[in-house]
Structure formats: structure tokens, C-alpha cells
Design a protein around this motif. Structure first.
Motif, PDB file in Angstrom:
ATOM      1  N   ALA A 106      44.531  76.932  -5.815  1.00 31.61           N
ATOM      2  CA  ALA A 106      43.665  77.285  -4.680  1.00 31.61           C
ATOM      3  C   ALA A 106      43.096  78.702  -4.824  1.00 31.61           C
ATOM      4  CB  ALA A 106      44.441  77.158  -3.375  1.00 31.61           C
ATOM      5  N   ALA A 107      43.930  79.665  -5.202  1.00 34.27           N
ATOM      6  CA  ALA A 107      43.479  81.059  -5.312  1.00 34.27           C
ATOM      7  C   ALA A 107      42.394  81.173  -6.391  1.00 34.27           C
ATOM      8  CB  ALA A 107      44.659  81.964  -5.646  1.00 34.27           C
ATOM      9  N   TYR A 108      42.598  80.470  -7.504  1.00 35.87           N
ATOM     10  CA  TYR A 108      41.616  80.486  -8.596  1.00 35.87           C
ATOM     11  C   TYR A 108      40.286  79.903  -8.130  1.00 35.87           C
ATOM     12  CZ  TYR A 108      39.141  78.766 -12.715  1.00 35.87           C
ATOM     13  OH  TYR A 108      38.168  78.471 -13.635  1.00 35.87           O
ATOM     14  N   LEU A 109      40.330  78.744  -7.496  1.00 33.70           N
ATOM     15  CA  LEU A 109      39.102  78.066  -7.073  1.00 33.70           C
ATOM     16  C   LEU A 109      38.375  78.902  -6.017  1.00 33.70           C
ATOM     17  CD1 LEU A 109      37.836  75.401  -7.952  1.00 33.70           C
ATOM     18  CD2 LEU A 109      38.834  74.318  -5.935  1.00 33.70           C
ATOM     19  N   PHE A 110      39.136  79.505  -5.116  1.00 34.00           N
ATOM     20  CA  PHE A 110      38.574  80.347  -4.064  1.00 34.00           C
ATOM     21  C   PHE A 110      37.863  81.559  -4.686  1.00 34.00           C
ATOM     22  CE2 PHE A 110      39.009  83.641  -0.691  1.00 34.00           C
ATOM     23  CZ  PHE A 110      38.310  82.986   0.306  1.00 34.00           C
ATOM     24  N   GLU A 111      38.550  82.193  -5.607  1.00 29.42           N
ATOM     25  CA  GLU A 111      38.009  83.401  -6.238  1.00 29.42           C
ATOM     26  C   GLU A 111      36.722  83.075  -7.020  1.00 29.42           C
ATOM     27  OE1 GLU A 111      37.342  86.052  -9.386  1.00 29.42           O
ATOM     28  OE2 GLU A 111      39.033  84.737  -9.902  1.00 29.42           O
ATOM     29  N   ARG A 112      36.752  81.987  -7.788  1.00 29.57           N
ATOM     30  CA  ARG A 112      35.595  81.617  -8.612  1.00 29.57           C
ATOM     31  C   ARG A 112      34.394  81.173  -7.779  1.00 29.57           C
ATOM     32  NH1 ARG A 112      36.182  80.901 -14.215  1.00 29.57           N
ATOM     33  NH2 ARG A 112      33.925  80.972 -14.130  1.00 29.57           N
ATOM     34  N   SER A 113      34.644  80.715  -6.558  1.00 33.53           N
ATOM     35  CA  SER A 113      33.552  80.187  -5.739  1.00 33.53           C
ATOM     36  C   SER A 113      32.897  81.251  -4.854  1.00 33.53           C
ATOM     37  CB  SER A 113      34.059  79.023  -4.879  1.00 33.53           C
ATOM     38  OG  SER A 113      35.097  79.460  -4.024  1.00 33.53           O
ATOM     39  N   ARG A 114      33.477  82.441  -4.794  1.00 32.85           N
ATOM     40  CA  ARG A 114      32.896  83.471  -3.911  1.00 32.85           C
ATOM     41  C   ARG A 114      31.459  83.777  -4.318  1.00 32.85           C
ATOM     42  NH1 ARG A 114      34.786  82.226   0.195  1.00 32.85           N
ATOM     43  NH2 ARG A 114      35.128  80.463  -1.149  1.00 32.85           N
ATOM     44  N   ASN A 115      30.598  83.927  -3.313  1.00 31.52           N
ATOM     45  CA  ASN A 115      29.185  84.268  -3.495  1.00 31.52           C
ATOM     46  C   ASN A 115      28.398  83.244  -4.306  1.00 31.52           C
ATOM     47  OD1 ASN A 115      29.592  86.781  -2.125  1.00 31.52           O
ATOM     48  ND2 ASN A 115      30.492  87.578  -4.019  1.00 31.52           N
ATOM     49  N   ARG A 116      28.941  82.029  -4.436  1.00 30.11           N
ATOM     50  CA  ARG A 116      28.203  81.001  -5.163  1.00 30.11           C
ATOM     51  C   ARG A 116      27.464  80.127  -4.159  1.00 30.11           C
ATOM     52  NH1 ARG A 116      30.416  80.699 -10.519  1.00 30.11           N
ATOM     53  NH2 ARG A 116      28.810  79.163 -10.945  1.00 30.11           N
ATOM     54  N   ARG A 117      26.132  80.040  -4.355  1.00 25.51           N
ATOM     55  CA  ARG A 117      25.332  79.221  -3.455  1.00 25.51           C
ATOM     56  C   ARG A 117      25.143  77.806  -3.989  1.00 25.51           C
ATOM     57  NH1 ARG A 117      22.305  81.400   0.527  1.00 25.51           N
ATOM     58  NH2 ARG A 117      20.648  79.901   0.104  1.00 25.51           N
ATOM     59  N   ARG A 118      25.731  77.538  -5.136  1.00 21.06           N
ATOM     60  CA  ARG A 118      25.629  76.190  -5.696  1.00 21.06           C
ATOM     61  C   ARG A 118      26.344  75.181  -4.819  1.00 21.06           C
ATOM     62  NH1 ARG A 118      27.954  76.216 -11.629  1.00 21.06           N
ATOM     63  NH2 ARG A 118      26.832  74.306 -12.054  1.00 21.06           N
ATOM     64  N   ALA A 119      25.830  73.942  -4.847  1.00 21.62           N
ATOM     65  CA  ALA A 119      26.522  72.850  -4.155  1.00 21.62           C
ATOM     66  C   ALA A 119      27.924  72.710  -4.753  1.00 21.62           C
ATOM     67  CB  ALA A 119      25.751  71.545  -4.326  1.00 21.62           C
ATOM     68  N   VAL A 120      28.888  72.503  -3.895  1.00 22.83           N
ATOM     69  CA  VAL A 120      30.273  72.441  -4.372  1.00 22.83           C
ATOM     70  C   VAL A 120      30.453  71.291  -5.375  1.00 22.83           C
ATOM     71  CG1 VAL A 120      31.045  71.075  -2.358  1.00 22.83           C
ATOM     72  CG2 VAL A 120      32.706  72.387  -3.683  1.00 22.83           C
ATOM     73  N   ARG A 121      29.703  70.177  -5.203  1.00 21.37           N
ATOM     74  CA  ARG A 121      29.808  69.085  -6.178  1.00 21.37           C
ATOM     75  C   ARG A 121      29.431  69.587  -7.581  1.00 21.37           C
ATOM     76  NH1 ARG A 121      26.299  64.886  -7.790  1.00 21.37           N
ATOM     77  NH2 ARG A 121      25.033  66.727  -8.204  1.00 21.37           N
ATOM     78  N   ASP A 122      28.332  70.346  -7.679  1.00 21.44           N
ATOM     79  CA  ASP A 122      27.903  70.876  -8.981  1.00 21.44           C
ATOM     80  C   ASP A 122      28.872  71.924  -9.518  1.00 21.44           C
ATOM     81  OD1 ASP A 122      25.764  69.219  -8.859  1.00 21.44           O
ATOM     82  OD2 ASP A 122      24.393  70.731  -8.069  1.00 21.44           O
TER      83      ASP A 122
END
Ligand SMILES: [Zn+2]
Length: 270
Positions: free
Chosen positions: A141-157
Motif C-alpha cells: 500500500a505505501a509503495y502504491l500510494f507513494e508512486r501514485s502521488r501527483n499522477r493525473r493518469r487514470a488508475v486503470r492505466d
């Protein structure tokens, strides 16, 4: 198209049949796969013993002391272990023949698969930048959260990006998003830590369920007909536009997201 569970099932199917076997020769009937089958393969592989059969993302890695075979099943590839004397069919492009008279035979009608040869798999361009395996501790969870910060991409992509997590295909991303209650088009940067934890769990569970389903096909790897390791998983949303959501009976919606289809329940997924 073989996804991670099919590739893992192929690995489990062929590993016990070829691990420890020594290669007698390599037969390349058609080298024009996604990338040309390198000529070094037929030169350097004979005499080598297959030490291990591993998987990284959707790549199979057959390691020997001299180098590692990197295989990809592309869109339509399948593997089986048969007697080398069995006449090849039209799309049987590569045989790795062993001392025991059997061979690992790649069939690939659409030829998007690959058979490559490397002395340094860790730094191979196809493998070097891959994100963690979904089943590994590094994917959390921590990894996925950190990598997704400030990403406007659709979560599926975001989930289909092999540099974020290795080998999660479109079907499984859609199913995992449904199980986690997250809409495919949601911006990755808007995921909460709790949702990330849920996604890690549902991605693993979805893939595990498919791998278990594939277990029933393991014996097919020694058959010379049929398609070993292709199996139908019961899908909740993928390909089910207009069907009733299995959870709330609302109609499943379809969305063109990027180049690929997304499916979701407008009631269960936020
Ligand atoms: Zn629903």
C-alpha cells in the motif's frame, strides 16, 4: 492473449518437464517473431542444462550456465513439451530439443511472441525497468500510494504500467478495480492510502484465483493438441457491458479509456 496467470501456469506446466534437462539442439523454423530469434541461441544453447524456469512479469526465464532464454508468449503463443519426433504443425516456430528426446515447442500463430538469449537478464532492456511482482512484498500500500502521488493518469492505466507493477493486464486491472470499489478512470493521484491497500489485496486475489483456475490445465502441457494454459476465469465486469453487477444488479458500464476498454459498476465503484 496470455496474461500473467497463463504465463505462470505455463511456467508451472513446463518447469518439472525441462528443469535439469540438457539441450541437444535448437530448431528455429521461423525466426521472424516479434523480434528475430538470435542466431546465438542455436550456437550457444546446445550442451547447456536448464537450471531453473522462472517468470518475471509475462516473461519466462530459462536459465543455463551460459545464458538465459527470455520467452514471451505475445498474443497467441503457447508452449508444450512433446516428443521431438512429433511432426511440427504450421505455427510451431521454435523447438528446444533435449537429450531425452523431448522438446519444448513454441506455437505462435500471430508471431508476437519472442525467444531471446541474454547473458545478463537483470539488465536486459525488457526486464531492467520492471516494477515489483504483484505477489512480492515490495508491492504494498505505501509503495502504491507513494508512486501514485501527483499522477493525473487514470488508475486503470497506472496499474497497466509495467514500471509501477509487473505484468497486470487489462482484464485483471478491471476486475481488481471492481473488487476494490475504485473507478477505472479515477486519477491515480486521488487514491487514498486505504484504497491503495485494498487494490494491492484485490490485484493479488484476482491473479491468484486465475492461477488456481489454471492449475486444472497443467497436464495439458504434454498434449500436442489444444491450447495448454488458456482458461476462462469467471469475470465480474470485464466484457460484461449491460449485464447486472453481481453485487448490486446495476448495469455494468463500458468506457473507452486510452486505447483499451474499461468496465465498471457506476454504483459500486467511486
Ligand atoms: Zn454494483
Amino acid at each position: 492473449m496470455p496474461e500473467l496467470p497463463e504465463v505462470e501456469t505455463a511456467r508451472r506446466g513446463i518447469a518439472p518437464l525441462i528443469t535439469g534437462q540438457r539441450v541437444a539442439r535448437v530448431v528455429v523454423r521461423n525466426p521472424r517473431l516479434r523480434w528475430r530469434v538470435p542466431t546465438q541461441l542455436a550456437r550457444e544453447l546446445p550442451g547447456q542444462k536448464i537450471n531453473t524456469v522462472d517468470r518475471r512479469a509475462k516473461y519466462l526465464l530459462l536459465a543455463t550456465d551460459a545464458g538465459t532464454i527470455v520467452m514471451h508468449l505475445g498474443m497467441s503463443g503457447s508452449l508444450r513439451v512433446v516428443d521431438a519426433s512429433l511432426p511440427p504443425q504450421k505455427h510451431d516456430h521454435v523447438d528446444i530439443v533435449f537429450d531425452n528426446g523431448r522438446c519444448l515447442r513454441l506455437r505462435d500463430p500471430r508471431r508476437f511472441g519472442a525467444v531471446l538469449w541474454t547473458s545478463d537478464p537483470e539488465h536486459h532492456p525488457l526486464l531492467a525497468n520492471l516494477g515489483p511482482e504483484p505477489s512480492s512484498d515490495d508491492f504494498n500500500a505505501a509503495y502504491l500510494f507513494e508512486r501514485s502521488r501527483n499522477r493525473r493518469r487514470a488508475v486503470r492505466d497506472f496499474l497497466l504500467d509495467g514500471q509501477i507493477v509487473a505484468g497486470v493486464g487489462n482484464i485483471y486491472a478491471n476486475e481488481a478495480l471492481f473488487a476494490a470499489g475504485v473507478r477505472p478512470a479515477r486519477h491515480a493521484g486521488r487514491l487514498t492510502l486505504k484504497q491503495c491497500a485494498k487494490l494491492v489485496k484485490t490485484i493479488r486475489a484476482t491473479l491468484d484465483r486465475a492461477i488456481k483456475a489454471g492449475g486444472t490445465t497443467l497436464r495439458d502441457f504434454q498434449n500436442h493438441d489444444g491450447l495448454p494454459g488458456y482458461f476462462q476465469l469467471k469475470l465480474n465486469v470485464y466484457g460484461r457491458k449491460g449485464d447486472a453487477c453481481p453485487r448490486c444488479t446495476t448495469k455494468i458500464k463500458h468506457l473507452n479509456l486510452g486505447q483499451r476498454s474499461a468496465f465498471f459498476c457506476p454504483e459500486c465503484q467511486l
